[in-house]
Design an enzyme around this catalytic site. Structure first.
Site, PDB file in Angstrom:
ATOM      1  N   ASP A   1       0.828  -1.313   0.018  1.00 51.36           N
ATOM      2  CA  ASP A   1      -0.012   0.022  -0.011  1.00 51.36           C
ATOM      3  C   ASP A   1       0.810   1.202  -0.078  1.00 51.36           C
ATOM      4  O   ASP A   1       2.149   1.133   0.520  1.00 51.36           O
ATOM      5  CB  ASP A   1      -0.927   0.160   1.262  1.00 51.36           C
ATOM      6  CG  ASP A   1      -2.193  -0.960   1.213  1.00 51.36           C
ATOM      7  OD1 ASP A   1      -2.423  -1.590   0.227  1.00 51.36           O
ATOM      8  OD2 ASP A   1      -2.563  -1.082   2.225  1.00 51.36           O
ATOM      9  N   MET A   2       0.325   2.363  -0.450  1.00 51.80           N
ATOM     10  CA  MET A   2       1.168   3.566  -0.423  1.00 51.80           C
ATOM     11  C   MET A   2       0.592   4.611   0.677  1.00 51.80           C
ATOM     12  O   MET A   2      -0.593   4.561   0.793  1.00 51.80           O
ATOM     13  CB  MET A   2       1.096   4.224  -1.728  1.00 51.80           C
ATOM     14  CG  MET A   2       1.822   5.571  -2.046  1.00 51.80           C
ATOM     15  SD  MET A   2       3.601   5.056  -1.646  1.00 51.80           S
ATOM     16  CE  MET A   2       4.169   4.396  -3.098  1.00 51.80           C
TER      17      MET A   2
ATOM     18  N   GLN B   1      -0.725   7.217  -6.187  1.00 54.27           N
ATOM     19  CA  GLN B   1      -1.836   8.059  -6.016  1.00 54.27           C
ATOM     20  C   GLN B   1      -1.932   9.303  -7.090  1.00 54.27           C
ATOM     21  O   GLN B   1      -0.841  10.015  -7.356  1.00 54.27           O
ATOM     22  CB  GLN B   1      -1.618   8.507  -4.475  1.00 54.27           C
ATOM     23  CG  GLN B   1      -1.489   7.713  -3.318  1.00 54.27           C
ATOM     24  CD  GLN B   1      -0.682   7.950  -2.259  1.00 54.27           C
ATOM     25  OE1 GLN B   1       0.186   8.401  -2.493  1.00 54.27           O
ATOM     26  NE2 GLN B   1      -0.904   7.598  -1.128  1.00 54.27           N
TER      27      GLN B   1
ATOM     28  N   ARG C   1      -1.397  -0.371  -8.520  1.00 53.41           N
ATOM     29  CA  ARG C   1      -2.619  -0.050  -8.384  1.00 53.41           C
ATOM     30  C   ARG C   1      -3.111   1.390  -8.246  1.00 53.41           C
ATOM     31  O   ARG C   1      -2.271   2.151  -7.704  1.00 53.41           O
ATOM     32  CB  ARG C   1      -3.324  -0.730  -6.727  1.00 53.41           C
ATOM     33  CG  ARG C   1      -4.507  -0.175  -6.355  1.00 53.41           C
ATOM     34  CD  ARG C   1      -4.703  -0.278  -4.513  1.00 53.41           C
ATOM     35  NE  ARG C   1      -4.691  -1.772  -4.175  1.00 53.41           N
ATOM     36  CZ  ARG C   1      -4.351  -2.206  -3.028  1.00 53.41           C
ATOM     37  NH1 ARG C   1      -3.945  -1.154  -2.123  1.00 53.41           N
ATOM     38  NH2 ARG C   1      -4.300  -3.472  -2.885  1.00 53.41           N
TER      39      ARG C   1
ATOM     40  N   GLY D   1      -5.874   8.642  -3.758  1.00 52.65           N
ATOM     41  CA  GLY D   1      -4.935   9.421  -2.525  1.00 52.65           C
ATOM     42  C   GLY D   1      -5.809   9.460  -1.499  1.00 52.65           C
ATOM     43  O   GLY D   1      -6.639  10.205  -1.499  1.00 52.65           O
TER      44      GLY D   1
ATOM     45  N   HIS E   1     -14.307   4.008  -6.574  1.00 49.75           N
ATOM     46  CA  HIS E   1     -15.661   3.706  -6.460  1.00 49.75           C
ATOM     47  C   HIS E   1     -16.427   4.718  -7.177  1.00 49.75           C
ATOM     48  O   HIS E   1     -17.668   4.925  -7.375  1.00 49.75           O
ATOM     49  CB  HIS E   1     -16.292   3.858  -4.919  1.00 49.75           C
ATOM     50  CG  HIS E   1     -15.260   3.042  -4.238  1.00 49.75           C
ATOM     51  ND1 HIS E   1     -14.281   3.754  -3.395  1.00 49.75           N
ATOM     52  CD2 HIS E   1     -15.291   1.714  -3.606  1.00 49.75           C
ATOM     53  CE1 HIS E   1     -13.775   2.952  -2.335  1.00 49.75           C
ATOM     54  NE2 HIS E   1     -14.227   1.780  -2.768  1.00 49.75           N
TER      55      HIS E   1
HETATM   56  P1  FDA Z   1     -14.269   9.411  -4.439  1.00 54.66           P
HETATM   57  O1  FDA Z   1     -13.771   9.729  -3.075  1.00 54.66           O
HETATM   58  O2  FDA Z   1     -14.308  10.723  -5.332  1.00 54.66           O
HETATM   59  O3  FDA Z   1     -15.610   8.652  -4.193  1.00 54.66           O
HETATM   60  C1  FDA Z   1     -16.511   8.305  -5.409  1.00 54.66           C
HETATM   61  C2  FDA Z   1     -17.861   7.810  -4.845  1.00 54.66           C
HETATM   62  O4  FDA Z   1     -17.457   6.443  -4.230  1.00 54.66           O
HETATM   63  C3  FDA Z   1     -18.381   8.588  -3.852  1.00 54.66           C
HETATM   64  O5  FDA Z   1     -19.326   9.420  -4.263  1.00 54.66           O
HETATM   65  C4  FDA Z   1     -19.133   7.454  -3.196  1.00 54.66           C
HETATM   66  O6  FDA Z   1     -20.349   7.084  -3.827  1.00 54.66           O
HETATM   67  C5  FDA Z   1     -18.319   6.409  -3.023  1.00 54.66           C
HETATM   68  N1  FDA Z   1     -17.218   6.486  -1.963  1.00 54.66           N
HETATM   69  C6  FDA Z   1     -16.065   6.774  -1.727  1.00 54.66           C
HETATM   70  N2  FDA Z   1     -15.480   6.637  -0.545  1.00 54.66           N
HETATM   71  C7  FDA Z   1     -16.530   6.262   0.127  1.00 54.66           C
HETATM   72  C8  FDA Z   1     -16.783   5.577   1.531  1.00 54.66           C
HETATM   73  N3  FDA Z   1     -15.668   5.937   2.408  1.00 54.66           N
HETATM   74  N4  FDA Z   1     -17.849   5.458   2.048  1.00 54.66           N
HETATM   75  C9  FDA Z   1     -18.862   5.230   1.201  1.00 54.66           C
HETATM   76  N5  FDA Z   1     -18.663   5.662  -0.069  1.00 54.66           N
HETATM   77  C10 FDA Z   1     -17.738   5.930  -0.617  1.00 54.66           C
HETATM   78  N6  FDA Z   1      -5.280   5.274  -0.809  1.00 54.66           N
HETATM   79  C11 FDA Z   1      -3.822   5.538  -0.477  1.00 54.66           C
HETATM   80  O7  FDA Z   1      -3.708   6.637  -0.309  1.00 54.66           O
HETATM   81  N7  FDA Z   1      -3.028   4.377  -0.299  1.00 54.66           N
HETATM   82  C12 FDA Z   1      -3.507   3.116  -0.557  1.00 54.66           C
HETATM   83  O8  FDA Z   1      -2.758   2.145  -0.777  1.00 54.66           O
HETATM   84  C13 FDA Z   1      -4.695   2.779  -1.108  1.00 54.66           C
HETATM   85  N8  FDA Z   1      -5.368   1.465  -1.088  1.00 54.66           N
HETATM   86  C14 FDA Z   1      -6.757   1.712  -1.731  1.00 54.66           C
HETATM   87  C15 FDA Z   1      -7.067   0.217  -2.072  1.00 54.66           C
HETATM   88  C16 FDA Z   1      -8.459   0.055  -2.814  1.00 54.66           C
HETATM   89  C17 FDA Z   1      -8.827  -1.325  -3.259  1.00 54.66           C
HETATM   90  C18 FDA Z   1      -9.193   1.314  -2.865  1.00 54.66           C
HETATM   91  C19 FDA Z   1     -10.502   1.292  -3.538  1.00 54.66           C
HETATM   92  C20 FDA Z   1      -8.823   2.305  -2.544  1.00 54.66           C
HETATM   93  C21 FDA Z   1      -7.614   2.752  -1.772  1.00 54.66           C
HETATM   94  N9  FDA Z   1      -7.125   3.767  -1.422  1.00 54.66           N
HETATM   95  C22 FDA Z   1      -5.753   3.927  -1.119  1.00 54.66           C
HETATM   96  C23 FDA Z   1      -7.988   4.853  -0.969  1.00 54.66           C
HETATM   97  C24 FDA Z   1      -8.362   5.909  -2.241  1.00 54.66           C
HETATM   98  O9  FDA Z   1      -6.904   6.724  -2.236  1.00 54.66           O
HETATM   99  C25 FDA Z   1      -9.337   6.861  -2.065  1.00 54.66           C
HETATM  100  O10 FDA Z   1      -9.148   7.494  -0.638  1.00 54.66           O
HETATM  101  C26 FDA Z   1     -10.677   6.102  -1.873  1.00 54.66           C
HETATM  102  O11 FDA Z   1     -10.754   4.951  -2.671  1.00 54.66           O
HETATM  103  C27 FDA Z   1     -11.981   7.020  -2.070  1.00 54.66           C
HETATM  104  O12 FDA Z   1     -11.704   7.701  -3.270  1.00 54.66           O
HETATM  105  P2  FDA Z   1     -12.504   6.984  -4.754  1.00 54.66           P
HETATM  106  O13 FDA Z   1     -11.530   6.755  -5.811  1.00 54.66           O
HETATM  107  O14 FDA Z   1     -13.701   5.989  -4.367  1.00 54.66           O
HETATM  108  O15 FDA Z   1     -13.335   8.483  -5.039  1.00 54.66           O
END
Ligand code: FDA
Length: 310
Positions: A134-135, A164, A185, A189, A228
């Protein structure tokens, strides 16, 4: 802007011990504990059960034994031992062999050499596994990539990294990792980074995410599009279709408990979908990052506490 205020607030709360105590008391209590929506449980048995349910639904998974920022070598060694135990349990249970971990959990803040050694101990045990590093916050980007590259050059090629999209530097980092042929991946961020090094507006982060997605789909090795965000997922699908990039050449990833509907529908449409399953007693910091991303989750947490005590 509001996004950043929320992130900063929840990162601040994550360091408050009173808050941690309340969370520890209610968060995982019983099947309705408010953190259970996002955390599979506190034991490896809980994680294996969650993984089995996910496999039964036709999805893939990666298990993350939660923990980060340990401040002594003893804690780092204990986390390493635990991880090796998790590896053994995964093998024993027969579920898919896929892990995610953080270098600060293995002692990176205490002693870099020790963290590398601990990582090696886990990788050596994890035969047939894919291990994702993970980062963490931007403070660790260089060291994480350096460690990754060094181990890669020593033949540890059953692992991948995370990049990120919010960091300005990521396009260069992506080129570096793609040149190795290693798996990326891509995430937006999760950390609250300053404007001097990171995009702060959602539109800018999304635009960077899309550029990186396209670059990885074109030239990456089985990239993981981890978001997501329905618009970004749709753009990735469309780009892959236009370019004739087969569904088997990349995967989508989402977090446990988030957008389960989207996880299912993508899988039904024939895409590989991997669910990131966090578990363990050290769930608080992870949980707070999820609240910071979506403050609406706070309402759901408070409702859980009220219901439990009403
Ligand atoms: P965004 O935050 O814009 O959300 C888009 C939509 O997704 C929202 O409108 C909502 O519907 C839904 N959603 C998002 N977050 C939600 C929540 N917490 N609860 C409910 N609904 C939510 N980061 C990092 O810095 N280092 C890492 O190693 C990882 N590893 C990682 C693994 C995996 C499999 C995922 C999916 C994510 C990560 N992340 C991460 C986290 C990533 O950086 C980010 O903070 C989250 O995925 C939220 O961003 P989205 O891309 O979902 O978009």
């Amino acid at each position: 802007m509001l996004d950043h205020a929320a992130k900063a607030f929840f990162h601040f709360l994550a360091r408050r011990t009173t808050f941690q105590k309340i969370a520890a008391r209610y968060g995982m209590r019983g099947p309705t504990g408010f953190a259970r929506r996002f955390i599979a449980g506190e034991t490896v048995a809980d994680a294996v059960a969650a993984a089995r349910a996910i496999e039964a639904a036709g999805l893939l998974h990666t298990l993350d034994y939660l923990g980060e920022s340990v401040s002594t070598l003893a804690e780092a060694d204990a986390a390493t031992l635990e991880y090796r135990h998790v590896v053994d349990e995964i093998i024993r249970s027969g579920i898919e062999r896929n892990l995610s971990l953080k270098l600060t959990q293995l002692g990176l803040d205490v002693d870099r050499a020790c963290a590398v050694d601990n990582l090696r101990k886990i990788l050596d045990r994890a035969e047939g596994f894919f291990v994702r590093i993970d980062m963490e916050s931007s403070h660790y980007t260089d060291v994480t990539l350096d460690i990754f590259e060094t181990l890669w050059s020593h033949g540890y090629q059953h692992m991948g990294v995370v990049l990120q999209a919010d960091l300005y530097r990521t396009e260069k980092d992506a080129a570096r990792v793609m040149a190795l042929g290693a798996r990326v991946r891509l995430v937006k961020g999760a950390y609250n980074e300053p404007a001097s090094i990171a995009y702060r507006k959602k539109a800018d982060v999304d635009a960077a995410y899309l550029r990186l997605t396209r670059a990885l789909l074109d030239a990456g090795n089985y990239p993981a599009i981890a978001t997501h965000d329905p618009a970004l997922i749709q753009s990735a699908r469309q780009y892959a279709e236009e370019r004739g990039i087969a569904k088997e050449r990349f995967e989508f990833q989402m977090l446990y408990g988030i957008r389960r509907d989207l996880q299912r529908s993508l899988s039904e449409a024939g895409y590989h979908v991997r669910v990131y399953i966090p578990f363990g007693r050290q769930w608080f910091a992870y949980f707070m990052r999820r609240l910071g991303e979506r403050p609406a989750n706070v309402g759901f947490v408070i409702r859980g506490i009220v219901l439990e005590n009403g």
